[in-house]
Design an enzyme around this catalytic site. Structure first.
Site, PDB file in Angstrom:
ATOM      1  N   TYR A 201      -0.154 -19.463  -6.193  1.00 52.11           N
ATOM      2  CA  TYR A 201       0.036 -19.443  -4.742  1.00 52.11           C
ATOM      3  C   TYR A 201       0.848 -20.686  -4.394  1.00 52.11           C
ATOM      4  CZ  TYR A 201      -3.642 -15.893  -4.320  1.00 52.11           C
ATOM      5  OH  TYR A 201      -4.379 -14.737  -4.418  1.00 52.11           O
ATOM      6  N   PRO A 292      -3.261 -10.009   2.761  1.00 53.44           N
ATOM      7  CA  PRO A 292      -3.599  -9.967   1.326  1.00 53.44           C
ATOM      8  C   PRO A 292      -3.676 -11.346   0.669  1.00 53.44           C
ATOM      9  CG  PRO A 292      -1.415  -9.025   1.743  1.00 53.44           C
ATOM     10  CD  PRO A 292      -2.005  -9.309   3.070  1.00 53.44           C
ATOM     11  N   LYS A 296      -8.901  -9.748  -0.112  1.00 54.35           N
ATOM     12  CA  LYS A 296     -10.233  -9.355   0.342  1.00 54.35           C
ATOM     13  C   LYS A 296     -10.382  -7.879   0.724  1.00 54.35           C
ATOM     14  CE  LYS A 296     -12.644 -12.947  -0.155  1.00 54.35           C
ATOM     15  NZ  LYS A 296     -12.386 -12.950  -1.599  1.00 54.35           N
ATOM     16  N   TYR A 382     -13.089 -17.089  -2.755  1.00 54.16           N
ATOM     17  CA  TYR A 382     -12.147 -16.230  -3.480  1.00 54.16           C
ATOM     18  C   TYR A 382     -12.892 -15.317  -4.457  1.00 54.16           C
ATOM     19  CZ  TYR A 382      -7.610 -14.988  -5.558  1.00 54.16           C
ATOM     20  OH  TYR A 382      -6.482 -14.307  -5.985  1.00 54.16           O
TER      21      TYR A 382
HETATM   22  C1  LIG Z   1       0.215  -6.377  -1.012  1.00 49.32           C
HETATM   23  C2  LIG Z   1      -1.267  -6.125  -0.947  1.00 49.32           C
HETATM   24  C3  LIG Z   1      -2.112  -6.744  -1.863  1.00 49.32           C
HETATM   25  C4  LIG Z   1      -3.494  -6.518  -1.796  1.00 49.32           C
HETATM   26  N1  LIG Z   1      -4.281  -7.138  -2.711  1.00 49.32           N
HETATM   27  C5  LIG Z   1      -5.606  -6.954  -2.658  1.00 49.32           C
HETATM   28  C6  LIG Z   1      -6.450  -7.577  -3.620  1.00 49.32           C
HETATM   29  O1  LIG Z   1      -5.987  -8.266  -4.536  1.00 49.32           O
HETATM   30  N2  LIG Z   1      -7.792  -7.407  -3.503  1.00 49.32           N
HETATM   31  C7  LIG Z   1      -8.329  -6.664  -2.481  1.00 49.32           C
HETATM   32  O2  LIG Z   1      -9.566  -6.599  -2.382  1.00 49.32           O
HETATM   33  N3  LIG Z   1      -7.554  -6.020  -1.590  1.00 49.32           N
HETATM   34  C8  LIG Z   1      -6.216  -6.138  -1.658  1.00 49.32           C
HETATM   35  N4  LIG Z   1      -5.421  -5.477  -0.763  1.00 49.32           N
HETATM   36  C9  LIG Z   1      -6.035  -4.614   0.258  1.00 49.32           C
HETATM   37  C10 LIG Z   1      -6.396  -3.202  -0.285  1.00 49.32           C
HETATM   38  O3  LIG Z   1      -5.256  -2.574  -0.826  1.00 49.32           O
HETATM   39  C11 LIG Z   1      -6.990  -2.346   0.856  1.00 49.32           C
HETATM   40  O4  LIG Z   1      -7.913  -3.119   1.576  1.00 49.32           O
HETATM   41  C12 LIG Z   1      -7.703  -1.103   0.315  1.00 49.32           C
HETATM   42  O5  LIG Z   1      -6.743  -0.107  -0.006  1.00 49.32           O
HETATM   43  C13 LIG Z   1      -8.678  -0.510   1.348  1.00 49.32           C
HETATM   44  O6  LIG Z   1      -9.256   0.661   0.844  1.00 49.32           O
HETATM   45  P1  LIG Z   1      -9.715   1.828   1.840  1.00 49.32           P
HETATM   46  O7  LIG Z   1     -10.257   2.918   0.977  1.00 49.32           O
HETATM   47  O8  LIG Z   1     -10.563   1.271   2.914  1.00 49.32           O
HETATM   48  O9  LIG Z   1      -8.388   2.285   2.582  1.00 49.32           O
HETATM   49  P2  LIG Z   1      -7.087   3.005   1.968  1.00 49.32           P
HETATM   50  O10 LIG Z   1      -6.816   2.535   0.589  1.00 49.32           O
HETATM   51  O11 LIG Z   1      -6.028   2.840   3.007  1.00 49.32           O
HETATM   52  O12 LIG Z   1      -7.507   4.540   1.873  1.00 49.32           O
HETATM   53  C14 LIG Z   1      -7.618   5.326   3.032  1.00 49.32           C
HETATM   54  C15 LIG Z   1      -7.277   6.760   2.674  1.00 49.32           C
HETATM   55  O13 LIG Z   1      -7.440   7.583   3.855  1.00 49.32           O
HETATM   56  C16 LIG Z   1      -6.406   8.530   3.885  1.00 49.32           C
HETATM   57  N5  LIG Z   1      -6.196   9.027   5.236  1.00 49.32           N
HETATM   58  C17 LIG Z   1      -5.518   8.421   6.257  1.00 49.32           C
HETATM   59  N6  LIG Z   1      -5.492   9.221   7.324  1.00 49.32           N
HETATM   60  C18 LIG Z   1      -6.165  10.356   6.997  1.00 49.32           C
HETATM   61  C19 LIG Z   1      -6.464  11.551   7.696  1.00 49.32           C
HETATM   62  N7  LIG Z   1      -5.990  11.766   8.939  1.00 49.32           N
HETATM   63  N8  LIG Z   1      -7.186  12.512   7.060  1.00 49.32           N
HETATM   64  C20 LIG Z   1      -7.618  12.317   5.779  1.00 49.32           C
HETATM   65  N9  LIG Z   1      -7.344  11.203   5.073  1.00 49.32           N
HETATM   66  C21 LIG Z   1      -6.626  10.237   5.672  1.00 49.32           C
HETATM   67  C22 LIG Z   1      -5.193   7.750   3.357  1.00 49.32           C
HETATM   68  O14 LIG Z   1      -4.190   8.645   2.902  1.00 49.32           O
HETATM   69  C23 LIG Z   1      -5.811   6.905   2.256  1.00 49.32           C
HETATM   70  O15 LIG Z   1      -5.738   7.531   0.986  1.00 49.32           O
HETATM   71  C24 LIG Z   1      -4.031  -5.665  -0.811  1.00 49.32           C
HETATM   72  C25 LIG Z   1      -3.192  -5.037   0.101  1.00 49.32           C
HETATM   73  C26 LIG Z   1      -1.831  -5.266   0.038  1.00 49.32           C
HETATM   74  C27 LIG Z   1      -0.933  -4.576   1.040  1.00 49.32           C
END
Ligand SMILES: Cc1cc2nc3c(=O)[nH]c(=O)nc-3n(C[C@H](O)[C@H](O)[C@H](O)COP(=O)(O)OP(=O)(O)OC[C@H]3O[C@@H](n4cnc5c(N)ncnc54)[C@H](O)[C@@H]3O)c2cc1C
Length: 389
Positions: A201, A292, A296, A382
């Site tokens: 970082y 990110p 978290k 972390y």
């Molecule tokens: C660059 C980057 C780095 C990251 N690094 C980390 C990390 O190192 N560690 C960490 O903990 N987190 C990290 N994150 C965050 C992590 O990617 C998200 O917090 C995680 O994907 C959340 O999971 P979720 O299941 O809540 O949501 P999502 O992964 O967004 O899943 C939600 C799902 O709902 C679906 N959906 C949406 N609308 C509808 C609808 N109308 N009908 C049916 N389905 C629908 C979507 O298609 C999706 O598949 C990072 C994010 C980014 C952008």
């Protein structure tokens, strides 16, 4: 169609919730807009906190993670003239694992398929109905054009920041806190062996940079929001990464390679409360989004469903409402801790137009590097505080 829990979203939150419920004999249906392949092609980050890894282990989901993931016992902080290794193991007694989100999502989906989980992928027009009653239901159009209605005892909104669950919460009761930041991240994936054993970082007057590791080399640069990718040819990206990450300092070298993808990631914080409205429970990015920088988002999603699964089990099996009633407060306590930590890392490492900020940031970085208490605070947050502590 009838089920006990209708889960909207087949991301990490939805899949893990269905798995934890399935182990308690609770049936669910997962409804997802995207194709399975599309869901599993998204692989940001992948830092899994120690409590998340323990949860995956307890749920029998950590075999591939242990075989193919990387255990990291620290990170590097870097700024011009400074480089510090934050030793997680020594400071907090814990480590993190780096395992791509796509890999984890695939493991979860396979485990659910093996257990006979009902899925609907590629749906459209998902809508939540009657969440304030004891008979909520979800409607959508299936990929073959059929109109489908799923009646459930409970709806779990795990549909990320843009899904319909968040919007279904009545405006009169919901409160949203948001913080925008005046920068974005340019993310690149490169065919190059990582130039570091642990994440770097880096603070630099030109902007923040992050070097991650894992199966693909992902590197990030702080850029202006609305950045046009055409302004960032590959050579400029590698030059900026080399400058900001400190190529040549203390003999460290950044090894470039062909860039296979580039994208711009918005940076924001958002928390929605409460996380429960009648028979609709929100989990993961549907309720909160963190920059990110703190790694978290997925970890908070895992913590949410670790609290939600026993709450729904008690509600549906024993008609005991206590954990379900406490769910929102329980989850939000941890969400705000993760939100603060992510904000803190973000504001410490990203430069602004104000030179006063730069001096404060450098002072903060030196304090974290020089003070055991400062470094321990970073390490503790972390690597993840115990669930629901
Ligand atoms: C660059 C980057 C780095 C990251 N690094 C980390 C990390 O190192 N560690 C960490 O903990 N987190 C990290 N994150 C965050 C992590 O990617 C998200 O917090 C995680 O994907 C959340 O999971 P979720 O299941 O809540 O949501 P999502 O992964 O967004 O899943 C939600 C799902 O709902 C679906 N959906 C949406 N609308 C509808 C609808 N109308 N009908 C049916 N389905 C629908 C979507 O298609 C999706 O598949 C990072 C994010 C980014 C952008």
């Amino acid at each position: 169609m009838r089920t006990e829990v209708a889960i909207i979203g087949a991301g990490p939150a939805g899949l893990l919730l269905s798995h934890l419920l399935g182990r308690e004999g609770i049936e669910s249906v997962i409804i997802e807009t995207r194709s399975r392949e599309c869901v599993e092609s998204r692989s940001p980050g992948g830092v899994l906190e120690s409590p998340t890894v323990a949860l995956l282990h307890a749920a029998g989901l950590d075999e591939r993670l242990r075989a193919d993931g990387e255990e990291h016992c620290g990170i590097y902080l870097r700024w011009p003239g400074g480089r510090e290794h934050i030793d997680f193991l020594g400071l907090a007694g814990r480590t993190v694992w780096v395992y791509g989100q796509a890999e984890l999502t695939r493991d979860l989906r396979r485990a659910r398929e093996a257990a006979g989980q009902r899925f609907f992928y590629r749906v459209s027009a998902t809508a939540v109905h009657d969440a304030h009653t004891e008979h909520p239901y979800v409607t959508f159009q299936a990929d073959d054009g059929r109109a489908v209605r799923v009646d459930a005892d409970v709806i779990a909104g795990c549909d990320g920041p843009s899904g319909p669950s968040r919007a279904a919460a009545p405006c009169a009761v919901k409160q949203t806190w948001e913080r925008g930041y005046p920068f974005s991240w340019l993310e690149i994936v490169a065919e190059a062996a990582p130039s570091t054993d642990h994440f770097i970082y880096a603070w630099h007057p030109d902007g923040f940079a992050l070097h991650t590791t894992g199966s693909a080399s992902r590197l990030y640069l702080q850029v202006d929001p609305g950045t046009d990718m055409a302004d960032w040819p590959d050579g400029r990206i590698w030059d900026a990464l080399a400058t900001r990450l400190g190529h040549g300092q203390d003999g460290w070298e950044l090894v470039p390679g062909p860039i296979t993808s580039k994208s711009v990631v918005p940076i924001r914080s958002r928390v929605l409360a409460p996380m429960r409205y009648g028979r609709l429970f929100l989990a993961g990015d549907a309720a909160h989004v963190a920059p990110p920088t703190g790694a978290k988002g997925l970890n908070l999603a895992a913590a949410d469903v670790a609290a939600l699964a026993p709450a729904l089990t008690a509600l549906l099996r024993k008609n005991d409402t206590r954990l379900a009633d406490a769910y929102s407060d329980t989850a939000l306590t941890r969400v705000w801790r993760g939100t603060h930590f992510s904000w803190w890392m973000t504001t410490m490492l990203h430069v602004t137009a104000d030179p006063f900020d730069a001096q404060l940031q450098l002072s903060q970085l030196r304090w974290v590097a020089d003070s055991a208490a400062g470094a321990a605070g970073l390490a503790e947050n972390y690597t993840g505080l115990c669930f629901h502590a």
